[in-house]
Design a protein around this motif. Sequence first.
Motif, PDB file in Angstrom:
ATOM      1  N   GLU A   6      75.238  10.596  31.481  1.00  0.00           N
ATOM      2  CA  GLU A   6      73.676  10.021  32.337  1.00  0.00           C
ATOM      3  C   GLU A   6      73.564   8.834  31.781  1.00  0.00           C
ATOM      4  N   ARG A   7      73.832   8.653  30.311  1.00  0.00           N
ATOM      5  CA  ARG A   7      73.435   7.436  29.559  1.00  0.00           C
ATOM      6  C   ARG A   7      74.304   6.359  29.963  1.00  0.00           C
ATOM      7  N   VAL A   8      75.490   6.699  30.077  1.00  0.00           N
ATOM      8  CA  VAL A   8      76.814   5.754  30.385  1.00  0.00           C
ATOM      9  C   VAL A   8      76.374   5.243  31.917  1.00  0.00           C
ATOM     10  N   ALA A   9      76.073   6.275  32.680  1.00  0.00           N
ATOM     11  CA  ALA A   9      75.757   6.059  34.276  1.00  0.00           C
ATOM     12  C   ALA A   9      74.417   4.499  34.293  1.00  0.00           C
ATOM     13  N   GLU A  10      73.882   4.891  33.674  1.00  0.00           N
ATOM     14  CA  GLU A  10      72.413   4.318  33.496  1.00  0.00           C
ATOM     15  C   GLU A  10      72.850   2.874  32.764  1.00  0.00           C
ATOM     16  N   ARG A  11      73.618   2.884  31.761  1.00  0.00           N
ATOM     17  CA  ARG A  11      73.905   1.670  31.204  1.00  0.00           C
ATOM     18  C   ARG A  11      74.735   0.655  32.024  1.00  0.00           C
ATOM     19  N   VAL A  12      75.742   1.351  32.774  1.00  0.00           N
ATOM     20  CA  VAL A  12      76.658   0.383  33.347  1.00  0.00           C
ATOM     21  C   VAL A  12      76.396   0.384  35.020  1.00  0.00           C
ATOM     22  N   ALA A  96      87.957  -8.328  28.232  1.00  0.00           N
ATOM     23  CA  ALA A  96      87.673  -9.428  29.184  1.00  0.00           C
ATOM     24  C   ALA A  96      87.886  -9.040  30.684  1.00  0.00           C
ATOM     25  N   PRO A  97      86.761  -9.336  31.432  1.00  0.00           N
ATOM     26  CA  PRO A  97      86.991  -8.604  32.931  1.00  0.00           C
ATOM     27  C   PRO A  97      88.037  -9.515  33.665  1.00  0.00           C
ATOM     28  N   CYS A  98      88.834  -8.686  34.415  1.00  0.00           N
ATOM     29  CA  CYS A  98      89.887  -9.267  35.234  1.00  0.00           C
ATOM     30  C   CYS A  98      89.210  -9.680  36.327  1.00  0.00           C
ATOM     31  N   PRO A  99      90.190 -10.603  37.344  1.00  0.00           N
ATOM     32  CA  PRO A  99      89.338 -11.308  38.540  1.00  0.00           C
ATOM     33  C   PRO A  99      89.166 -10.073  39.604  1.00  0.00           C
ATOM     34  N   VAL A 100      88.077  -9.524  39.404  1.00  0.00           N
ATOM     35  CA  VAL A 100      87.808  -8.280  40.238  1.00  0.00           C
ATOM     36  C   VAL A 100      87.407  -8.719  41.817  1.00  0.00           C
ATOM     37  N   ARG A 108      90.752  -4.433  49.871  1.00  0.00           N
ATOM     38  CA  ARG A 108      90.077  -4.271  51.147  1.00  0.00           C
ATOM     39  C   ARG A 108      90.840  -4.567  52.269  1.00  0.00           C
ATOM     40  N   ARG A 109      91.413  -5.815  52.328  1.00  0.00           N
ATOM     41  CA  ARG A 109      92.149  -6.360  53.248  1.00  0.00           C
ATOM     42  C   ARG A 109      93.432  -5.363  53.914  1.00  0.00           C
ATOM     43  N   SER A 110      93.819  -4.484  52.749  1.00  0.00           N
ATOM     44  CA  SER A 110      95.165  -3.919  52.877  1.00  0.00           C
ATOM     45  C   SER A 110      94.800  -2.221  52.983  1.00  0.00           C
ATOM     46  N   GLY A 111      93.760  -2.285  52.857  1.00  0.00           N
ATOM     47  CA  GLY A 111      93.164  -0.897  53.182  1.00  0.00           C
ATOM     48  C   GLY A 111      93.434   0.160  51.843  1.00  0.00           C
ATOM     49  N   LEU A 112      93.628  -0.550  50.572  1.00  0.00           N
ATOM     50  CA  LEU A 112      94.038   0.305  49.476  1.00  0.00           C
ATOM     51  C   LEU A 112      92.938   0.726  48.560  1.00  0.00           C
ATOM     52  N   PRO A 113      93.026   1.724  47.967  1.00  0.00           N
ATOM     53  CA  PRO A 113      91.876   1.965  46.709  1.00  0.00           C
ATOM     54  C   PRO A 113      92.440   1.034  45.563  1.00  0.00           C
ATOM     55  N   LEU A 114      91.118   0.753  44.944  1.00  0.00           N
ATOM     56  CA  LEU A 114      91.513  -0.203  43.631  1.00  0.00           C
ATOM     57  C   LEU A 114      90.718   0.723  42.536  1.00  0.00           C
ATOM     58  N   PHE A 115      91.356   0.686  41.448  1.00  0.00           N
ATOM     59  CA  PHE A 115      90.737   1.288  40.186  1.00  0.00           C
ATOM     60  C   PHE A 115      90.921   0.200  39.166  1.00  0.00           C
ATOM     61  N   PHE A 116      90.251   0.515  37.921  1.00  0.00           N
ATOM     62  CA  PHE A 116      90.381  -0.195  36.860  1.00  0.00           C
ATOM     63  C   PHE A 116      90.609   0.434  35.643  1.00  0.00           C
ATOM     64  N   ASP A 117      91.586   0.104  34.720  1.00  0.00           N
ATOM     65  CA  ASP A 117      91.806   0.636  33.627  1.00  0.00           C
ATOM     66  C   ASP A 117      90.863  -0.300  32.619  1.00  0.00           C
ATOM     67  N   ARG A 129      77.206  -8.746  35.981  1.00  0.00           N
ATOM     68  CA  ARG A 129      77.354  -7.364  36.361  1.00  0.00           C
ATOM     69  C   ARG A 129      78.172  -6.484  35.363  1.00  0.00           C
ATOM     70  N   PRO A 130      77.589  -5.211  34.820  1.00  0.00           N
ATOM     71  CA  PRO A 130      78.471  -4.478  33.818  1.00  0.00           C
ATOM     72  C   PRO A 130      79.703  -3.908  34.462  1.00  0.00           C
ATOM     73  N   ILE A 131      81.001  -4.318  33.786  1.00  0.00           N
ATOM     74  CA  ILE A 131      81.967  -3.434  34.061  1.00  0.00           C
ATOM     75  C   ILE A 131      81.753  -1.934  34.079  1.00  0.00           C
ATOM     76  N   GLY A 132      82.507  -1.330  35.288  1.00  0.00           N
ATOM     77  CA  GLY A 132      81.978   0.142  35.552  1.00  0.00           C
ATOM     78  C   GLY A 132      82.052   0.329  36.833  1.00  0.00           C
ATOM     79  N   GLY A 133      81.266  -0.780  37.444  1.00  0.00           N
ATOM     80  CA  GLY A 133      80.891  -0.309  38.955  1.00  0.00           C
ATOM     81  C   GLY A 133      81.653  -1.078  39.991  1.00  0.00           C
ATOM     82  N   PHE A 134      83.103  -1.547  39.372  1.00  0.00           N
ATOM     83  CA  PHE A 134      83.742  -2.266  40.436  1.00  0.00           C
ATOM     84  C   PHE A 134      84.833  -1.477  41.031  1.00  0.00           C
ATOM     85  N   GLY A 135      85.365  -1.913  42.272  1.00  0.00           N
ATOM     86  CA  GLY A 135      86.527  -1.026  42.973  1.00  0.00           C
ATOM     87  C   GLY A 135      86.138   0.469  43.295  1.00  0.00           C
TER      88      GLY A 135
END
Length: 340
Positions: A6-12, A96-100, A108-117, A129-135
């Motif tokens: 819960e705390r991490v969900a709130e933070r990011v 450091a954030p990558c070019p999200v 999106r254009r290729s209809g593919l899922p996107l995840f981040f390590d 914007r906090p890292i955690g909510g992209f892709g």
Amino acid sequence: VRELEERVAERVGVRHVAAVSSCTTGLMLVLRAFAPAGPVVLPSFTFSASGHAVVWAGLRPAFADCSLSTFQLDPADVAGRLGGAGAVMATHVFGAPCPVEELERLARRSGLPLFFDAAHALGATRGGRPIGGFGDAEVFSLSPTKSVVAGEGGLVATNRADIAEAVWLGRDYGNPGDYDSRFAGLNGRMSEMNAALALESLALLPEHLERRTELAERYRKGLAELSGLQVQAVDVGDESTWKDFTVAVDETRFGVSRDVLAAALHADGIDTRRYFWPPVHRQGAYENETRVNLPVTDAVASRVLSLPLFGGLSGDDVDQVVEVVLGVHEHAEEVARAVA
Ligand SMILES: Cc1ncc(COP(=O)(O)O)c(C=O)c1O
């Protein structure tokens, strides 16, 4: 564990967080949940576990090249490798954030899922914007050396209920509670003990990030005028966790190679790391992938050196490291001879 989620969900600022036993497990479970229909496009300039998670999910890694200045996955190179691909998985290198946005557009254009390590990036921000909510999902590591630690642990952050459900189920053998497992899951749970540690560490995150940023800034200023030594570039407006402070050494201009600089620092009692060398596609476990053409990754990986950066380091310690690096540059020929 629930409180940590819960705390991490709130933070990011995400709807769901699933705590798991490690980032590697989290990546494996996310990939397993999606079951991409083709190879996963990912950087080779990353930690081995990014590639291993792909392989353990029964998928083929399709390595793509990185940027010479930021060391991050290069969207232009990714674009050329999307034919037949099943998913894209990028790493936020050294916190450091990558070019999200560009990666999100491509996926999106290729209809593919996107995840981040996002192993290195709990606490980082991209354009505010906090890292955690992209892709579709981002996966943090809580292992030693990370911005928040738990002994060992990982966190899957996502706005998608289906992914969070699959990870919650998958971390517990695939068993929803009736012992009729829905798929072959893992024991990928985080223990209460690890979660308790993580909660304490999370409370220290703001102060921890501030300290690392100060130290990184001090390194940056100290090394700014030095020819042939380039500090990892962070995009304007982004905040890195500075999980590592990494420079690239251009032997011709700096005077000695990365390896000679590392040996000289070592001789002065200064410990460094060659992150990430060898790049994943050149490691023994990936011998079938060595023919992939990744010229920038090869160049970056042969030049990088991570200098000491940890909370207990003082400003004077940083100045001392800088002084030794400047000295190596100034007396390059003698140093090269002495190290040989
Ligand atoms: C980029 C990256 N991904 C994944 C991992 C694996 O994390 P864990 O040890 O939590 O499985 C690491 C560990 O350092 C890492 O650096």
